[in-house]
Design a protein around this motif. Structure first.
Motif, PDB file in Angstrom:
ATOM      1  N   VAL A  20     -43.819   0.280 -15.734  1.00 48.85           N
ATOM      2  CA  VAL A  20     -43.088  -0.544 -16.705  1.00 48.85           C
ATOM      3  C   VAL A  20     -43.168  -2.013 -16.293  1.00 48.85           C
ATOM      4  O   VAL A  20     -42.729  -2.370 -15.199  1.00 48.85           O
ATOM      5  CB  VAL A  20     -41.614  -0.111 -16.803  1.00 48.85           C
ATOM      6  CG1 VAL A  20     -40.817  -1.095 -17.650  1.00 48.85           C
ATOM      7  CG2 VAL A  20     -41.509   1.295 -17.388  1.00 48.85           C
ATOM      8  N   GLY A  21     -43.727  -2.849 -17.147  1.00 50.09           N
ATOM      9  CA  GLY A  21     -43.785  -4.291 -16.880  1.00 50.09           C
ATOM     10  C   GLY A  21     -44.340  -4.563 -15.500  1.00 50.09           C
ATOM     11  O   GLY A  21     -45.419  -4.108 -15.161  1.00 50.09           O
ATOM     12  N   ALA A  22     -43.597  -5.315 -14.708  1.00 51.32           N
ATOM     13  CA  ALA A  22     -43.962  -5.561 -13.317  1.00 51.32           C
ATOM     14  C   ALA A  22     -42.666  -5.580 -12.517  1.00 51.32           C
ATOM     15  O   ALA A  22     -41.589  -5.310 -13.054  1.00 51.32           O
ATOM     16  CB  ALA A  22     -44.714  -6.880 -13.197  1.00 51.32           C
ATOM     17  N   GLU A  23     -42.779  -5.908 -11.245  1.00 49.90           N
ATOM     18  CA  GLU A  23     -41.640  -5.847 -10.319  1.00 49.90           C
ATOM     19  C   GLU A  23     -40.334  -6.404 -10.916  1.00 49.90           C
ATOM     20  O   GLU A  23     -39.295  -5.747 -10.878  1.00 49.90           O
ATOM     21  CB  GLU A  23     -42.014  -6.609  -9.036  1.00 49.90           C
ATOM     22  CG  GLU A  23     -40.949  -6.648  -7.950  1.00 49.90           C
ATOM     23  CD  GLU A  23     -40.678  -5.297  -7.304  1.00 49.90           C
ATOM     24  OE1 GLU A  23     -41.550  -4.401  -7.365  1.00 49.90           O
ATOM     25  OE2 GLU A  23     -39.576  -5.139  -6.745  1.00 49.90           O
ATOM     26  N   GLN A  24     -40.392  -7.615 -11.465  1.00 47.07           N
ATOM     27  CA  GLN A  24     -39.145  -8.243 -11.932  1.00 47.07           C
ATOM     28  C   GLN A  24     -38.505  -7.445 -13.069  1.00 47.07           C
ATOM     29  O   GLN A  24     -37.275  -7.397 -13.186  1.00 47.07           O
ATOM     30  CB  GLN A  24     -39.420  -9.672 -12.425  1.00 47.07           C
ATOM     31  CG  GLN A  24     -40.024 -10.604 -11.382  1.00 47.07           C
ATOM     32  CD  GLN A  24     -41.524 -10.755 -11.574  1.00 47.07           C
ATOM     33  OE1 GLN A  24     -42.230  -9.774 -11.708  1.00 47.07           O
ATOM     34  NE2 GLN A  24     -42.008 -11.982 -11.594  1.00 47.07           N
ATOM     35  N   ILE A  25     -39.326  -6.860 -13.931  1.00 47.94           N
ATOM     36  CA  ILE A  25     -38.799  -6.072 -15.046  1.00 47.94           C
ATOM     37  C   ILE A  25     -38.252  -4.748 -14.517  1.00 47.94           C
ATOM     38  O   ILE A  25     -37.193  -4.277 -14.938  1.00 47.94           O
ATOM     39  CB  ILE A  25     -39.912  -5.818 -16.098  1.00 47.94           C
ATOM     40  CG1 ILE A  25     -40.439  -7.142 -16.665  1.00 47.94           C
ATOM     41  CG2 ILE A  25     -39.417  -4.912 -17.230  1.00 47.94           C
ATOM     42  CD1 ILE A  25     -39.442  -7.966 -17.447  1.00 47.94           C
ATOM     43  N   GLN A  26     -38.961  -4.151 -13.557  1.00 44.44           N
ATOM     44  CA  GLN A  26     -38.490  -2.885 -12.979  1.00 44.44           C
ATOM     45  C   GLN A  26     -37.173  -3.058 -12.234  1.00 44.44           C
ATOM     46  O   GLN A  26     -36.367  -2.136 -12.164  1.00 44.44           O
ATOM     47  CB  GLN A  26     -39.558  -2.314 -12.039  1.00 44.44           C
ATOM     48  CG  GLN A  26     -40.759  -1.777 -12.798  1.00 44.44           C
ATOM     49  CD  GLN A  26     -41.974  -1.540 -11.925  1.00 44.44           C
ATOM     50  OE1 GLN A  26     -41.858  -1.331 -10.719  1.00 44.44           O
ATOM     51  NE2 GLN A  26     -43.146  -1.581 -12.525  1.00 44.44           N
ATOM     52  N   ASN A  27     -36.930  -4.242 -11.681  1.00 45.10           N
ATOM     53  CA  ASN A  27     -35.672  -4.482 -10.979  1.00 45.10           C
ATOM     54  C   ASN A  27     -34.483  -4.610 -11.922  1.00 45.10           C
ATOM     55  O   ASN A  27     -33.334  -4.490 -11.502  1.00 45.10           O
ATOM     56  CB  ASN A  27     -35.765  -5.766 -10.133  1.00 45.10           C
ATOM     57  CG  ASN A  27     -36.510  -5.531  -8.843  1.00 45.10           C
ATOM     58  OD1 ASN A  27     -36.523  -4.411  -8.321  1.00 45.10           O
ATOM     59  ND2 ASN A  27     -37.135  -6.574  -8.306  1.00 45.10           N
ATOM     60  N   ARG A  28     -34.728  -4.888 -13.198  1.00 40.46           N
ATOM     61  CA  ARG A  28     -33.647  -5.112 -14.151  1.00 40.46           C
ATOM     62  C   ARG A  28     -33.572  -4.040 -15.248  1.00 40.46           C
ATOM     63  O   ARG A  28     -32.502  -3.630 -15.654  1.00 40.46           O
ATOM     64  CB  ARG A  28     -33.827  -6.479 -14.840  1.00 40.46           C
ATOM     65  CG  ARG A  28     -33.698  -7.670 -13.920  1.00 40.46           C
ATOM     66  CD  ARG A  28     -32.277  -8.124 -13.758  1.00 40.46           C
ATOM     67  NE  ARG A  28     -31.680  -8.479 -15.050  1.00 40.46           N
ATOM     68  CZ  ARG A  28     -30.375  -8.506 -15.277  1.00 40.46           C
ATOM     69  NH1 ARG A  28     -29.524  -8.202 -14.329  1.00 40.46           N
ATOM     70  NH2 ARG A  28     -29.913  -8.826 -16.461  1.00 40.46           N
ATOM     71  N   GLY A  29     -34.715  -3.643 -15.740  1.00 39.13           N
ATOM     72  CA  GLY A  29     -34.753  -2.707 -16.871  1.00 39.13           C
ATOM     73  C   GLY A  29     -34.224  -1.335 -16.453  1.00 39.13           C
ATOM     74  O   GLY A  29     -34.494  -0.866 -15.360  1.00 39.13           O
ATOM     75  N   THR A  30     -33.484  -0.690 -17.344  1.00 38.46           N
ATOM     76  CA  THR A  30     -32.864   0.595 -17.023  1.00 38.46           C
ATOM     77  C   THR A  30     -33.482   1.716 -17.861  1.00 38.46           C
ATOM     78  O   THR A  30     -34.097   1.468 -18.901  1.00 38.46           O
ATOM     79  CB  THR A  30     -31.354   0.552 -17.313  1.00 38.46           C
ATOM     80  OG1 THR A  30     -31.172   0.388 -18.737  1.00 38.46           O
ATOM     81  CG2 THR A  30     -30.671  -0.583 -16.571  1.00 38.46           C
ATOM     82  N   LEU A  31     -33.253   2.935 -17.399  1.00 40.27           N
ATOM     83  CA  LEU A  31     -33.742   4.095 -18.141  1.00 40.27           C
ATOM     84  C   LEU A  31     -33.008   4.198 -19.479  1.00 40.27           C
ATOM     85  O   LEU A  31     -33.614   4.435 -20.523  1.00 40.27           O
ATOM     86  CB  LEU A  31     -33.548   5.374 -17.319  1.00 40.27           C
ATOM     87  CG  LEU A  31     -34.128   6.637 -17.951  1.00 40.27           C
ATOM     88  CD1 LEU A  31     -35.647   6.523 -18.091  1.00 40.27           C
ATOM     89  CD2 LEU A  31     -33.776   7.874 -17.143  1.00 40.27           C
ATOM     90  N   GLY A  32     -31.691   3.999 -19.450  1.00 41.26           N
ATOM     91  CA  GLY A  32     -30.904   4.081 -20.692  1.00 41.26           C
ATOM     92  C   GLY A  32     -31.365   3.051 -21.712  1.00 41.26           C
ATOM     93  O   GLY A  32     -31.487   3.355 -22.902  1.00 41.26           O
ATOM     94  N   GLY A  33     -31.633   1.823 -21.252  1.00 44.06           N
ATOM     95  CA  GLY A  33     -32.099   0.765 -22.148  1.00 44.06           C
ATOM     96  C   GLY A  33     -33.459   1.093 -22.728  1.00 44.06           C
ATOM     97  O   GLY A  33     -33.739   0.842 -23.895  1.00 44.06           O
TER      98      GLY A  33
END
Ligand SMILES: Cc1cc2nc3c(=O)[nH]c(=O)nc-3n(C[C@H](O)[C@H](O)[C@H](O)COP(=O)(O)OP(=O)(O)OC[C@H]3O[C@@H](n4cnc5c(N)ncnc54)[C@H](O)[C@@H]3O)c2cc1C
Ligand code: FES
Ligand code: FES
Lengths: 283, 166
Positions: A95-108
């Motif tokens: 999913v995306g890259a590191e910065q997105i993986q650190n913020r993006g959630t499964l529920g979202g």
């Protein structure tokens, strides 16, 4: 713009019941892109990020319960997810890259209901259930019945995603695969994404095939026709070719800026053929 | 009021809770190292550390920084006293126009592995329109490791300095 910041699940559900037009916010990686366009002006936001109960990844007797606020980085690194549900760990890492993986959630990711949600093929083959809660209580929705269409879910007004439950597999699959096909390694929206699980008996006949494709229809699709075809049979070139023909029955690829329908169909048929013939996939 | 820590210093913000962390850093706190490229999470120019993890500040509403720790490129070295990672960028031509550099430094400072392949994966969330990436990868893989210890050590050093001044 008003931001409501509940501290626990009960408060979140009560606030949402009182303000059903509020927009839930988790990691904001989808929502903040909208903010920039002005689409959220004047809206009330229900910031779920303080709801600790929805953060954790817990083992239960029957499966793994993943809180809706678990981030892609957490999924990617969680030992239980990696061991029991490696395709979900692989999807999270795509999913995306590191910065997105650190913020993006499964529920979202799920609530956003994009046809290209990268976690979806894995959740479809693991036959996950989405646990939705509202003031009226909680219910469990089979993953494949969760989506109503592009960007549309079957969540009822006032319902929030609390967790996603993945039932443990009874036996280890012989072969498994997650593949995302995009224009570049990071940040790209999938042209198509696939997840597959295959069990083969001692008689070398297929016990079960589960194969799901993302971005090939308004919502994620299990290839029911192809899955049914190979059951009980021995895999070979002819059978694989037949399964690939049947793939069409379960998908309806679109033409868009990222790809032609024909390209998408071709790529997914190749993915399925390679998987069935064992020329791709691990373990 | 939203209270959080920026580069080891307690800060508070009284404006709209949905203002982007990126804008609060630049406009309200005058910390302009963090850049805005795309404003959509794609380019990584606005990358800061939130509780030690790289995130794109253009996608963080400031209300979600409440009680947390933010680090920007201002927490690294200063002109004349660059930290080892910054020096490596300078020595290995990892900087041309410099717009992508502050964000890159923040992500790079958290990399656990610095072999070229790990650097490419770790920095995949950054776009650079000038360098062609080769020199960036080189700058990071040639920098003394571990990068992370270095930057926190530098931060601690600067905090000690600030205390002495006070
Ligand atoms: C640069 C970039 C690259 C991306 N790349 C990918 C990619 O490769 N693959 C991919 O699949 N996605 C990608 N995305 C999309 C996004 O990052 C993911 O979908 C992410 O998982 C969304 O989670 P979030 O917590 O950030 O969602 P948010 O933005 O917080 O919310 C998304 C939506 O879900 C709703 N929502 C959130 N949580 C809940 C809940 N618990 N209950 C009910 N509704 C809820 C919100 O109201 C909103 O409508 C990318 C985004 C960006 C900006
Ligand atoms: S400005 Fe935030 S990622 Fe481009
Ligand atoms: S040096 Fe100019 S964008 Fe990277």
């Amino acid at each position: 713009m008003t931001v409501l910041r509940p501290r626990d699940a009960a408060e979140a559900v009560a606030l949402y019941a009182a303000r059903p037009a509020a927009l839930p916010l988790a990691g904001g990686t989808d929502l903040l892109v909208l903010w920039t366009t002005g689409a959220l002006n004047g809206r009330t936001v229900l910031d779920l990020s303080g709801v600790k109960e929805w953060r954790s990844i817990r083992k239960t007797v029957t499966g793994l319960s993943i809180g809706s606020l678990a981030t892609h980085a957490e999924l990617r690194g969680d030992p239980a997810v990696r061991r029991e549900f490696p395709l979900l760990a692989a999807a999270a890492a795509a999913v995306g890259a590191e910065q997105i993986q650190n913020r993006g959630t499964l529920g979202g990711n799920i609530a956003n209901a994009s046809p290209a949600g990268d976690a979806f093929p894995a959740l479809a083959v693991y036959e996950a259930a989405v646990v939705a809660v509202s003031r009226k209580g909680q219910r469990s929705i089979p993953f494949c019945e969760f989506f109503a269409g592009v960007k549309k879910t079957n969540l009822a007004p006032g319902e929030l995603i609390a967790s996603v439950v993945l039932p443990y597999l009874e036996t280890r699959p012989r072969r498994q695969l997650f593949r995302k096909v995009g224009t570049r390694a990071a940040m790209s929206i999938s042209k198509t994404a696939a997840a597959g699980l295959l069990w083969v008996g001692p008689d070398r006949r297929v016990r079960e095939l589960r194969f799901a494709l993302g971005s090939m229809a308004p919502t994620v699709r299990r290839l029911r026709a192809a899955e049914g075809l190979v059951k009980g049979k021995r895999l070979g070139r002819e059978l694989a070719a037949e399964a690939c023909e049947l793939l069409r029955r379960d998908v309806s690829p679109i033409e868009d800026a990222r790809s032609t329908a024909e390209y998408r169909l071709h790529v997914s048929q190749n993915l399925l053929a390679d998987f069935l013939l064992g020329t791709q996939g691990s373990h | 009021m939203i209270a959080f820590t920026v580069n080891g210093r307690k800060r508070s913000f009284k404006g709209p809770p949905f203002k982007r962390l990126l804008d609060v850093l630049r406009e309200d706190f005058g910390l302009t190292a963090t850049k805005e490229g795309c404003g959509e999470g794609e380019c990584g120019a606005c990358t800061v550390l939130l509780d030690g993890k790289p995130v794109t500040a253009c996608l963080v509403p400031v209300c979600q920084a409440q009680g947390r720790k933010v680090e920007t490129a201002e927490s690294l070295g200063r002109p004349g006293r660059l930290n080892p990672l910054q020096r490596s960028f300078q020595e290995n031509a990892g900087v041309q126009c410099g717009f992508c550099t502050p964000g890159l430094l923040m992500s790079a400072s958290r990399l656990k592995k610095t072999d070229p392949e790990a650097v490419r994966v770790g920095l995949a969330g950054h776009l650079c329109r000038c360098t062609g990436y080769m020199h960036i990868v080189e700058s990071v893989s040639k920098a003394p490791s571990p990068l992370r210890e270095r930057s926190t050590a530098a931060l601690r050093g600067r905090r000690a300095l600030a205390r002495r001044k006070r």
